[in-house]
Design a protein around this motif. Sequence first.
Motif, short mmCIF file in Angstrom:
data_model
loop_
_atom_site.label_atom_id
_atom_site.label_comp_id
_atom_site.label_asym_id
_atom_site.label_seq_id
_atom_site.Cartn_x
_atom_site.Cartn_y
_atom_site.Cartn_z
N GLY A 1 -1.30 28.41 0.57
CA GLY A 1 -0.37 28.16 1.47
C GLY A 1 -0.39 29.22 2.60
O GLY A 1 0.07 29.19 3.58
N PHE A 2 -0.67 30.34 1.99
CA PHE A 2 -0.68 31.57 2.81
C PHE A 2 -1.72 31.57 3.99
O PHE A 2 -1.63 32.26 4.94
CB PHE A 2 -0.85 33.00 2.16
N THR A 3 -2.59 30.69 3.85
CA THR A 3 -3.67 30.51 4.87
C THR A 3 -3.06 29.82 6.16
O THR A 3 -3.80 29.57 7.05
CB THR A 3 -4.90 29.90 4.40
N GLU A 4 -1.83 29.21 6.13
CA GLU A 4 -1.36 28.50 7.19
C GLU A 4 -0.35 29.02 7.76
O GLU A 4 0.48 28.79 8.40
CB GLU A 4 -0.71 27.10 6.38
N GLY A 5 -0.50 30.57 7.74
CA GLY A 5 0.42 31.53 8.54
C GLY A 5 1.64 31.49 8.45
O GLY A 5 2.32 31.04 7.28
N MET A 6 2.69 31.89 9.30
CA MET A 6 4.08 32.03 9.41
C MET A 6 4.67 30.58 9.03
O MET A 6 5.63 30.51 8.42
CB MET A 6 4.52 32.53 10.45
N PRO A 7 4.09 29.53 9.58
CA PRO A 7 4.76 28.46 9.29
C PRO A 7 4.53 28.01 7.95
O PRO A 7 5.59 27.53 7.51
CB PRO A 7 4.02 27.32 10.23
N PHE A 62 1.02 -1.21 -0.09
CA PHE A 62 0.08 -0.04 -0.04
C PHE A 62 0.89 1.33 0.06
O PHE A 62 1.94 1.25 0.64
CB PHE A 62 -0.94 0.32 1.27
N TYR A 63 0.47 2.25 -0.73
CA TYR A 63 0.95 3.41 -0.56
C TYR A 63 0.34 4.07 0.55
O TYR A 63 -1.00 4.01 0.73
CB TYR A 63 0.64 4.37 -1.92
N CYS A 64 1.15 5.00 1.27
CA CYS A 64 0.62 5.66 2.45
C CYS A 64 0.80 7.21 2.27
O CYS A 64 1.94 7.49 1.82
CB CYS A 64 1.16 5.23 3.93
N CYS A 65 0.07 7.90 2.94
CA CYS A 65 0.37 9.33 2.85
C CYS A 65 0.32 9.99 4.40
O CYS A 65 0.36 9.30 5.55
CB CYS A 65 -0.80 10.18 2.37
N TRP A 66 0.94 11.22 4.51
CA TRP A 66 1.28 11.82 5.74
C TRP A 66 0.82 13.38 5.85
O TRP A 66 0.48 13.92 4.84
CB TRP A 66 2.67 11.60 5.99
N LYS A 67 0.67 13.61 7.32
CA LYS A 67 0.29 15.12 7.55
C LYS A 67 1.69 15.70 7.78
O LYS A 67 2.27 15.44 9.06
CB LYS A 67 -0.72 15.42 8.57
N MET A 68 2.09 16.76 7.12
CA MET A 68 3.39 17.39 7.54
C MET A 68 3.16 18.34 8.63
O MET A 68 2.21 19.19 8.41
CB MET A 68 3.94 18.08 6.16
N MET A 69 3.64 18.19 9.82
CA MET A 69 3.53 19.15 10.86
C MET A 69 4.75 20.04 11.11
O MET A 69 5.74 19.71 10.86
CB MET A 69 3.20 18.41 12.19
N LEU A 70 4.27 21.30 11.43
CA LEU A 70 5.41 22.37 11.72
C LEU A 70 4.67 23.32 12.77
O LEU A 70 3.70 23.87 12.54
CB LEU A 70 5.88 23.06 10.39
N GLU A 71 5.40 23.23 14.12
CA GLU A 71 4.83 24.28 14.86
C GLU A 71 3.45 23.96 15.33
O GLU A 71 2.79 24.70 15.63
CB GLU A 71 5.09 25.53 14.56
N GLY A 72 3.31 22.62 15.31
CA GLY A 72 1.86 22.05 15.73
C GLY A 72 0.66 22.11 14.85
O GLY A 72 -0.32 22.07 15.08
N ARG A 73 1.28 22.58 13.70
CA ARG A 73 -0.02 23.01 12.40
C ARG A 73 0.19 22.10 11.41
O ARG A 73 1.47 21.65 10.83
CB ARG A 73 0.25 24.45 12.17
N TRP A 74 -0.84 21.50 10.83
CA TRP A 74 -0.86 20.70 9.83
C TRP A 74 -0.56 21.62 8.57
O TRP A 74 -1.27 22.31 8.24
CB TRP A 74 -1.96 20.01 9.67
#
Length: 290
Positions: A237-243, A107-119
Amino acid sequence: MISVVILTMNEERDLSACLQALDWCNDVHVLDSGSKDKTGVIALQLGANLLIHPFESFGRQRNYALDNIPFVNEWVLFIDADEIVTIPFREAIVEAVKKAGNDVAGFYCCWKMMLEGRWLKHCDNFPKWQFRLLKREMARFTDFGHGQKEKLLHGHIEYIKEPYLHYGFSKGWSHWVERHNRYSGQEAIARLNNRPPFRKIFSAHGSIRNPALKSWLGRLPGWPLIRFCFAYFVNLGFTEGMPGFIYCANIAWYEFLIKVKTREIKKRLNQPLPATSKEVQPDPGPVKYA
């Protein structure tokens, strides 16, 4: 039902959380590349089996695990120390292997990239796919860029849409920059030598389409700037703030490094061999004796 392999090298910062999220698994193996910190101690303390093997590449290390570890289970999940198996992801993979037919290799799997607690859902172009869960005897890996992809499949690959968590910046930006400086050289070689056929950019499967897009779009003039604008503006991407801004800027820098190193490799390959500094002496002919 599922065994787990974690590849490590100096992962004392992240390994504990990774292993604690695997308390449901009866067969966890840490394949270490010779850590100088407490990685091995943490692995043993938390009940994992520890094996040490010098690192050559991600593909070869995974194949070494498949060929040398005495797994209890038929299915093997590969994760990294900075990744967390969530309860929904665990439930999804268990259900997937229960329902898998004999012709399913993995199976191919995917991930949530997390930075400073934000996806970073938009910045990282979720979902992206990697071959992580496989039936032991039905697949192997080969090196591709700085990572790996599937090889020698004896069946087809399906998708698990529930993601796991990836804390790719847990060791700080200095570590990320150092690592991606190294990765960029490997990626440059891969894009020069192993460019996928152009038709694959139209594939309906993201696991096939995304590598082809990276390889072909990377040839465009100004691609690093285009990459930033697409991720930050077009992909929201701008909706995800400074991270989000920090991530997009650094991914653009990574693409810039790949272009610079690709250019460097091409120039080196096109350079003529240096001429010898010594002049060729004429043949004196047969030696005569007085």
